[in-house]
Design an enzyme around this catalytic site. Structure first.
Site: not given
Ligand code: NAI
Ligand code: MG
Length: 808
Positions: A204, A256, A258, A278, A312, A409
């Site tokens: 997806k 994507g 966390t 990841e 990322c 982030e």
């Protein structure tokens, strides 16, 4: 020469150089700007449930895309399952030809893919054309190679000796969920290794950027990839959740946030689904005072303004040595004045559009928070297009290490700067985050650079470089940046399972806790009148249990063998502290040094062979006891041997870099040992962990915990430094939960029953520790092929890829 030309020459202004998008527009129009799912080699109709994907640079709606319901996901999974036998019946060579054909077609359609990516995502055409799409092709080429080398599937997995994957088999049907920042590249990172390993896929794409995956599926159709091998479904979080929840999926791979990573860990805890995550990062960009500052500034342009900072592994935290900080900031500001923000289709643009309003607002909100928390905000005086989601490159200086913008982030073109004085301080600051994805180290001194690279907790370290990627070099994080690697040999393991430990199990092979197993039903006593009372073993010393209680341990004939300490949270905390305290030192002990300790351990086990066997016999009988001790001695020798032989490797990516793939210890590992082979099971888990430089907190078999009295005497006489192995006895489920939740434990290994496996997976989401478990399957601890060697060593290590420039 006219003065205006002279002015232009001096100012070096460029006129716009737009890329031609007409081919892509034709393609969109030819589909009526509406796309269904690609399931079982066919395209579904676009029904009532759909969403729009936009061009974030203009706000224009590009197309309508169908939203996959749980039923659509189910249809895709069924197609993938049905396609699996046929796909696996092909030879490695045949699968390699499909991957090769995909690589070739990506190259042939490169321009179209790049333009479509830029339209859907907002990234500059320069990046999609020169970085994303070439890397996509490279990924399929590289994995065509693995498909070839994995060779044929025989009984018991791959036969190929050369590849080193002998005894492994494809995991099965794989569910993959990817983000919007590198839509087709993340697609390639997921699909290429999965197919190369002989799996089938349901993937997806992200809801902001579904289009290149759709075009790729058309390409797959064109080359005749068998129906059902690759299925593409679209939708947002709910569709993703339906994939995660589907019972007939064997593995989930996710990239994507966390936050969603945690949701997925929790949702899969009660299953045997393999999982790789990841997740995000807050990667340090460390500049020493001897660095080539001009190169470092160019590095930063790639580090934080590449892809609008929506990366990322973005070098989002600048850590600069105090002496040169002002000078560097000056250079950065000057460079920022020359960055061009604008239409992503313009070939001369540096910074394109932010993917969506939601992300734009998140970035703007975080910058506001940063200013409110005391940072100084600076933006260049450059122009932005009038419409579209454009965000000025931003520098926040004077940020305190604990500030929100230093910890969270931002995922936007925002650089956050801090200063340090010494290399030690740089390392401390670099590691002062819950993440651990990537890091950059800038210094002309190779000793300093490599010393710091070794100490930074990150899966990728670039020395005097930034944001370099290659299919041969694994990528992935430490700590809350997730687990598992993508790319390289290590990435292939994410799509394989060892056949022996993952053979389909019959009901009778599944371990289930018997009620009587639980720390002898609370029958704790003060230990009166019992001659054999053992203590906890923490930091190299025997310690009374904090509770003051012990529990009786009975032999298999029902006779009392002795008393074991009834551990509680406090004992666990003390043991974790001891393990954590010893962690840095033990991981730095040379491999030879660790091997030697293990040889001493084996020798001392041999010396006490008779006593240990006598003690063990009470639980497992005479015959198993002697065998267990002997196999344990042999296993100890095996890991002494491995200690200095399970080494890293060197990659040669297609640029002037050498990449050192170092195998590093994970840190402090918690072990929940099995009951069925109380000595051999415990030692089979302890040994690979400590051989690779980890420290351990182990909960020995609940039913045979008095055995640890023999063991710690052996440890004490084997030069094993105190704190490397800590033993806490008590109720395994309770102690295991405390360990799984503890933030100072980096990995948890559970080899007990099903319930214990599910519990550690669910309880470990706090710091996303790595879980290694038998999923409740019965394990034959006497079988070295199952219980010794690489599989265990791999779980005891994580690969750090250090990129070092060489040559001109
Ligand atoms: P996200 O984690 O929500 O989205 C990533 C993917 O997961 C998308 O395909 C999405 O549809 C899917 N998803 C969302 N909820 C799900 C669920 N419950 N179950 C299964 N799949 C689900 O990321 P989002 O909201 O787009 O971005 C939020 C933040 O996450 C960003 O600001 C950034 O900090 C971080 N992020 C990190 C990425 C990375 O590469 N590590 C990529 C994208 C975002
Ligand atoms: Mg879009």
């Amino acid at each position: 020469m006219s003065s205006s030309i002279m002015e232009k020459y001096e100012s070096m202004e460029y006129g716009p150089a737009p890329e031609d998008a007409s081919e892509v527009v034709k393609w969109l129009d030819a589909h009526g700007r509406a796309f269904g799912h690609y399931i079982d080699g066919k395209w579904t109709a676009v029904g009532a449930e759909s969403f729009e994907t936009k061009n974030p640079a203009t706000g224009e709606v590009l197309a309508k895309v169908a939203t996959a319901s749980a039923e659509d996901v189910d249809a895709a999974v069924k197609a993938a399952r049905a396609a699996l036998p046929g796909w696996q019946a092909l030879s490695g060579h045949q699968r390699a030809r499909y991957l090769y054909a995909l690589a070739r077609q990506v190259q042939k359609h490169a321009r179209k893919l790049a333009v479509l990516e830029t339209l859907d995502n907002g990234k500059s055409i320069r990046e999609s054309r020169d970085i994303d799409i070439p890397l996509v092709a490279r990924h399929f080429y590289y994995h065509a190679g693995w498909a070839q080398l994995l060779g044929q599937l025989g009984v018991g997995g791959f036969d190929s000796e050369d590849s080193g994957f002998r005894g492994y088999a494809p995991v099965g049907v794989v569910g993959q969920i990817i983000p919007w920042n590198f839509p087709l590249l993340m697609f390639a990172w997921k699909v290429a290794p999965a197919l190369a390993a002989g799996n089938t896929v349901v993937i997806k794409p992200a809801e902001y950027t579904p289009l290149t995956a759709i075009l790729f599926a058309e390409i797959a159709e064109e080359i005749g990839l068998p129906a059902g091998v690759l299925n593409v479904v679209n939708g947002a979080g709910e569709t993703g959740a339906a994939i995660v929840a589907h019972p007939d999926i064997d593995k989930i791979a996710f990239t994507g946030s966390t936050e969603v990573g945690r949701i997925i860990r929790k949702a899969t805890a009660n299953t045997t689904k393999k999982l790789s995550l990841e997740l995000g990062g807050k990667s340090p960009f460390i500049v020493f005072d001897d660095a080539d500052l001009d190169s470092a500034v160019e590095g930063l342009v790639d580090g934080i303004w590449f892809n609008q900072g929506q990366v990322c592994c973005a070098g989002s935290r600048l850590l600069v040595q105090e002496r040169v900080a002002e000078r560097l900031y000056e250079k950065i500001r000057a460079r920022m004045e020359t960055l061009r923000v604008g239409s992503p289709l313009d070939k001369a643009i540096d910074i394109g559009a932010i993917v969506d309003q939601v992300q734009y607002d998140r970035i703007a909100g975080l910058v506001k928070t940063g200013i409110a928390e005391g940072a100084t905000c600076w933006q260049p005086d450059i122009s932005l297009p009038e419409r579209g989601l454009f965000f000025k490159p931003t520098l926040l200086t004077g940020v305190s290490p604990a500030a929100t913008v230093a910890q969270e982030e931002i995922f936007g073109p925002v650089l956050v700067a801090m200063t340090f004085r010494t290399p030690a301080e740089a390392v401390e600051l670099a590691n002062n985050t819950t993440y651990g994805l990537a890091a950059c180290v800038w210094s002309e001194n190779i000793n300093v650079a490599l010393d710091v690279a070794a100490q930074v907790k990150a899966g990728v370290v670039w020395v005097n470089a930034t944001n370099l990627f290659d299919a041969a070099c694994g990528f992935g994080g430490y700590r809350e940046s997730g687990y598992g690697r993508e790319g390289g040999k290590e990435g292939m393991y994410e799509y394989l399972v060892p056949v022996l430990t993952h053979a389909p199990v019959e009901e009778k092979q599944i371990l289930r806790l018997r009620p009587s197993d639980s720390a002898q039903d609370d029958k704790s006593s003060g230990g009166v009148g019992i001659d054999r009372t053992v203590k906890q073993y923490i930091g190299g010393k025997q310690a009374r249990p904090d509770s003051g209680y012990s529990y009786p341990v009975f032999g298999r004939d029902g006779r009392l063998v002795g008393e074991a300490p009834l551990g509680n949270r406090k004992d666990v905390r003390n043991a974790v502290e001891a393990a954590r305290g010893m962690s840095a030192k033990w991981s730095k002990t040379t491999a030879h040094g660790r091997a030697q300790v293990l040889y001493f351990l084996a020798e001392n086990l041999s010396l006490r062979r008779a006593e240990i066997a006598a003690e063990l016999a009470a639980f497992v009988g005479d015959a198993q006891a002697l065998r267990e001790v002997d196999v344990t001695i042999e296993r100890t020798f095996a890991y002494a041997a491995w200690a200095d032989k399970y080494e890293g490797s060197v990659h040669n990516p297609p640029m002037r870099m050498v990449t050192l793939a170092m195998k590093e210890a994970i840190g402090a590992v918690a072990v929940l040992a099995p009951d069925e082979a109380p000595l051999l099971g415990l030692m089979s888990l302890l040994l690979p962990a400590i051989a690779m430089g980890n420290t351990v907190v182990a909960v020995p078999s609940e039913r045979a915990a008095t055995l640890m009295g023999e063991l710690y005497q052996v440890f004490d006489t084997s030069d094993l430094p105190g704190g490397v192995v800590n033993l806490v006895a008590g109720k395994a489920m309770e102690l295991g939960k405390t360990l799984a939740e503890h933030d100072d434990i980096d990995a948890i290994w559970s080899f007990r029953d099903e319930a214990a496996s599910a519990m550690v997976k669910a309880a470990s989401i706090g710091n996303l520790k790595q879980v290694f478990s038998n999923d409740g399957h019965a394990v034959d601890w006497f079988d070295a092929r199952q219980c010794e060697g690489r599989q265990f060593l791999r779980h005891a290590t994580q690969v750090k890829n250090i990129w070092v420039p060489y040559g001109e």
